[in-house]
Scaffold this motif. Sequence first.
Motif: not given
Length: 328
Positions: A235-240, A323-328, A208-217, A166-173
């Motif tokens: 796995i982070g993006g480095g843009t807070e 209509s009920r959704l908000r910023v994460p 939040r730290d932002w990560l492009h999906v291509a970098d995540h992949v 098992v290998r676990v990854t934890r990503c930012s937004n």
Amino acid sequence: MKILVTGGAGFIGSHYVRTLAERDDCTLTVLDKLTYAGNPANLDPVRGRITFVRGDICDAALVGDLMADHDQVVHFAAESHVDRSITGADDFLRTNVTGTHTLLAAAVRHGLGTFVHISTDEVYGSIAEGSWREDRPLSPNSPYSASKASSDLVALAYHRTYGLDVRVTRCSNNYGPCQFPEKVIPLFVTNLLDGGTVPLYGDGLNVRDWLHVADHVAGIELVRRAGRPGEVYNIGGGTELTNRELTGLLLAACDAGWDRVEYVEDRKGHDRRYSVDHTKIRTELGYHPAVDFEKGLAETVEWYRTNRPWWEPLKSRSKAAQSRLRVP
């Protein structure tokens, strides 16, 4: 190499599938229930190069049949929207905990090689300063993050108890094209393109730290190919950015002003700041985020501007929920 990708019709999973489908060294099967966030159109570019199975990761018989015919699993399938988990946690516990356990149990029964479990930085809880390392104790604060933390622990227990790789990854937004329009960037962009307003929680200073999906992949692939069994990799993006800063960038990109912002009551249990330390994956596996945030954000906004046929039906079908959704 035969790889089973769960949740492969979703935002991140489909990017992963489209990336791997270009290679000749693996055969891909996608297992996806096609809930509201799973979109078959995300896989259109690789039709004919993958096998698609519509099904539930909680279906033990189906999962067992698939696991017996594959060498590795990359497990994306999850309920992932915090607001939805606050209003109804049942689906989150079922999919994220029971579904993950169903996959793990089948993996052990059938002698699977590697099981890559995709998780989130939200399992750590909020951090005022500094960044989380992988050895930080988990402290989730929403039903969503609690369900993901639970699945992480079950996955790692299967490594320690049964020897499963098992290998676990934890990503930012994550952000990028094809993200379901309930998450902040596509929600704000599509609302603004339609001439509407955008909802900003509280004082807008949550970070939040932002990560492009291509970098995540790319990071996930490094872990699948060269990660160590039983290890966790951030796995982070480095843009807070604060949510207010992000809102300003999106307003500018859509030629809109602050009069289009609706300030709303803060979310229950809203974590103030997320930040992951990705030193481990950088030093061990050579990971570096490659997508410049300014360029990646501009390209993402342009994708939504030019792909209305993709997102308009999604928003139309879930107008009441949106209509009920908000910023994460």
